[in-house]
Write a protein that holds these residues in place. Sequence first.
Motif, PDB file in Angstrom:
ATOM      1  N   ARG A  80      54.870  52.655  25.753  1.00 29.55           N
ATOM      2  CA  ARG A  80      53.874  53.106  24.788  1.00 29.55           C
ATOM      3  C   ARG A  80      52.860  52.011  24.451  1.00 29.55           C
ATOM      4  N   ALA A  81      53.277  50.758  24.605  1.00 31.99           N
ATOM      5  CA  ALA A  81      52.390  49.640  24.290  1.00 31.99           C
ATOM      6  C   ALA A  81      51.417  49.317  25.414  1.00 31.99           C
ATOM      7  N   ASP A  82      51.611  49.926  26.576  1.00 33.13           N
ATOM      8  CA  ASP A  82      50.819  49.608  27.766  1.00 33.13           C
ATOM      9  C   ASP A  82      49.801  50.724  27.986  1.00 33.13           C
ATOM     10  N   ARG A  83      48.530  50.371  27.942  1.00 33.31           N
ATOM     11  CA  ARG A  83      47.493  51.402  28.022  1.00 33.31           C
ATOM     12  C   ARG A  83      46.603  51.260  29.252  1.00 33.31           C
ATOM     13  N   HIS A  84      47.049  50.542  30.251  1.00 34.76           N
ATOM     14  CA  HIS A  84      46.160  50.308  31.385  1.00 34.76           C
ATOM     15  C   HIS A  84      45.879  51.602  32.142  1.00 34.76           C
ATOM     16  N   GLY A  85      44.714  51.624  32.776  1.00 34.15           N
ATOM     17  CA  GLY A  85      44.304  52.779  33.565  1.00 34.15           C
ATOM     18  C   GLY A  85      43.629  52.336  34.844  1.00 34.15           C
ATOM     19  N   TYR A  86      42.737  53.172  35.351  1.00 36.82           N
ATOM     20  CA  TYR A  86      42.099  52.888  36.631  1.00 36.82           C
ATOM     21  C   TYR A  86      41.270  51.597  36.594  1.00 36.82           C
ATOM     22  N   ALA A  87      40.641  51.295  35.458  1.00 43.36           N
ATOM     23  CA  ALA A  87      39.823  50.080  35.396  1.00 43.36           C
ATOM     24  C   ALA A  87      40.671  48.845  35.664  1.00 43.36           C
ATOM     25  N   GLU A  88      41.857  48.791  35.078  1.00 45.44           N
ATOM     26  CA  GLU A  88      42.744  47.642  35.287  1.00 45.44           C
ATOM     27  C   GLU A  88      43.283  47.604  36.709  1.00 45.44           C
ATOM     28  N   LEU A  89      43.577  48.764  37.280  1.00 49.58           N
ATOM     29  CA  LEU A  89      44.044  48.791  38.669  1.00 49.58           C
ATOM     30  C   LEU A  89      42.970  48.234  39.608  1.00 49.58           C
ATOM     31  N   ALA A  90      41.719  48.603  39.362  1.00 39.88           N
ATOM     32  CA  ALA A  90      40.631  48.073  40.179  1.00 39.88           C
ATOM     33  C   ALA A  90      40.492  46.563  39.985  1.00 39.88           C
ATOM     34  N   ASP A  91      40.621  46.102  38.739  1.00 39.31           N
ATOM     35  CA  ASP A  91      40.570  44.652  38.480  1.00 39.31           C
ATOM     36  C   ASP A  91      41.705  43.923  39.192  1.00 39.31           C
ATOM     37  N   ASP A  92      42.873  44.547  39.256  1.00 34.70           N
ATOM     38  CA  ASP A  92      44.029  43.908  39.888  1.00 34.70           C
ATOM     39  C   ASP A  92      43.785  43.643  41.370  1.00 34.70           C
ATOM     40  N   VAL A  93      43.059  44.547  42.016  1.00 33.42           N
ATOM     41  CA  VAL A  93      42.727  44.320  43.429  1.00 33.42           C
ATOM     42  C   VAL A  93      41.951  43.013  43.558  1.00 33.42           C
ATOM     43  N   GLY A  94      40.991  42.809  42.677  1.00 37.42           N
ATOM     44  CA  GLY A  94      40.223  41.567  42.714  1.00 37.42           C
ATOM     45  C   GLY A  94      41.063  40.352  42.411  1.00 37.42           C
ATOM     46  N   ALA A  95      42.018  40.490  41.482  1.00 36.12           N
ATOM     47  CA  ALA A  95      42.880  39.362  41.148  1.00 36.12           C
ATOM     48  C   ALA A  95      43.704  38.914  42.347  1.00 36.12           C
ATOM     49  N   VAL A  96      44.231  39.862  43.090  1.00 33.21           N
ATOM     50  CA  VAL A  96      45.030  39.516  44.274  1.00 33.21           C
ATOM     51  C   VAL A  96      44.149  38.891  45.353  1.00 33.21           C
ATOM     52  N   LEU A  97      42.984  39.466  45.579  1.00 32.50           N
ATOM     53  CA  LEU A  97      42.081  38.884  46.577  1.00 32.50           C
ATOM     54  C   LEU A  97      41.688  37.465  46.179  1.00 32.50           C
ATOM     55  N   GLY A  98      41.465  37.250  44.882  1.00 31.81           N
ATOM     56  CA  GLY A  98      41.127  35.911  44.441  1.00 31.81           C
ATOM     57  C   GLY A  98      42.250  34.917  44.666  1.00 31.81           C
ATOM     58  N   ALA A  99      43.477  35.341  44.397  1.00 30.59           N
ATOM     59  CA  ALA A  99      44.627  34.457  44.593  1.00 30.59           C
ATOM     60  C   ALA A  99      44.853  34.149  46.070  1.00 30.59           C
ATOM     61  N   LEU A 100      44.509  35.097  46.927  1.00 28.90           N
ATOM     62  CA  LEU A 100      44.717  34.910  48.363  1.00 28.90           C
ATOM     63  C   LEU A 100      43.547  34.212  49.050  1.00 28.90           C
ATOM     64  N   LYS A 101      42.489  33.945  48.325  1.00 36.67           N
ATOM     65  CA  LYS A 101      41.245  33.480  48.943  1.00 36.67           C
ATOM     66  C   LYS A 101      41.432  32.303  49.896  1.00 36.67           C
ATOM     67  N   PRO A 102      42.213  31.280  49.547  1.00 43.53           N
ATOM     68  CA  PRO A 102      42.359  30.177  50.502  1.00 43.53           C
ATOM     69  C   PRO A 102      42.924  30.619  51.852  1.00 43.53           C
ATOM     70  N   ARG A 103      43.721  31.682  51.837  1.00 45.94           N
ATOM     71  CA  ARG A 103      44.310  32.170  53.091  1.00 45.94           C
ATOM     72  C   ARG A 103      43.433  33.217  53.773  1.00 45.94           C
ATOM     73  N   LEU A 104      42.403  33.688  53.082  1.00 45.66           N
ATOM     74  CA  LEU A 104      41.530  34.710  53.646  1.00 45.66           C
ATOM     75  C   LEU A 104      40.244  34.148  54.223  1.00 45.66           C
ATOM     76  N   ASP A 105      39.844  32.975  53.776  1.00 50.86           N
ATOM     77  CA  ASP A 105      38.562  32.409  54.207  1.00 50.86           C
ATOM     78  C   ASP A 105      38.511  32.294  55.729  1.00 50.86           C
ATOM     79  N   GLY A 106      37.394  32.727  56.290  1.00 53.78           N
ATOM     80  CA  GLY A 106      37.196  32.655  57.727  1.00 53.78           C
ATOM     81  C   GLY A 106      37.788  33.811  58.502  1.00 53.78           C
TER      82      GLY A 106
END
Length: 287
Positions: A80-106
Amino acid sequence: MDADPGYAQEFVDVDGGRLGVQVYPEPVGTTGAPVVVIWPAMGVRARYYRPFATELRAAGLAVVVADLRGNGASTPTPSRADRHGYAELADDVGAVLGALKPRLDGRNRLLVGHSLGGQAALLHLALHGADEVDALALIAVGIPYWRSYPGLRGLGVLPYTQGIAATAALLGVWPGWGFGGRQARGVIRDWAYTARTGRFPRLDGTDTEAAVRAVRTPVLAVSVDDDQYTPHETMDDLCAKLTAAPLTRERYTAAQAGAALDHFSWVRASTPLARRIAGFAGDLPPH
């Protein structure tokens, strides 16, 4: 879980929780292989995709699979305390890509989304731009708009989806009774809006429909035979929104797979599909 699951479990911190990320070993005999980041269906754990990840690696791709927020190894558990929706899911995709960036470059980088995970990946591109992604593959993804379903099925989809949304609103969380696993009410709210209207909801003040129409990232859109949740027609409706993207629309058939298919079982009969995605990746310009 197996003592050796075949991947390294990592975590990415996000506002309000953390995301479980499974990083598979590099494909044998290659360097700088294209990387696919898989986003699961609603209520499906990342580890379910291990057979698909194995086939993608065999086809020469590096593979990462992320658990959606609140599912699998990701937190917080929907409540009940968690209200995330599609906006947060979309943000999460960016968070993972950002964390992986050193392994994705090139490398060429592809998002691969199944069902809700495909919507999250597409919405990330629409809301946050596509500079960090070279292509998007959608598998068994559709707009669950009740009018899209063939025959009389839509007459059942509308009350079913809205009943789930009403229950989630009343209880403050969707308990997962027979569908989708335990989910935050915001996810169910946004999903039910799309099922009712055929449109993505406005997110963070953005006209999401217009943003999706502006996406220019190459897309491979594959619907699956005998899909009980997102039949071919629902994928067609989603593809109709992608008016600016270079789009390849295909169907994955039981004959191609050599096995019966549905919304989930394609994962265990995915050899030809993995090769098709590798071919799609190979046709992209070098990053």
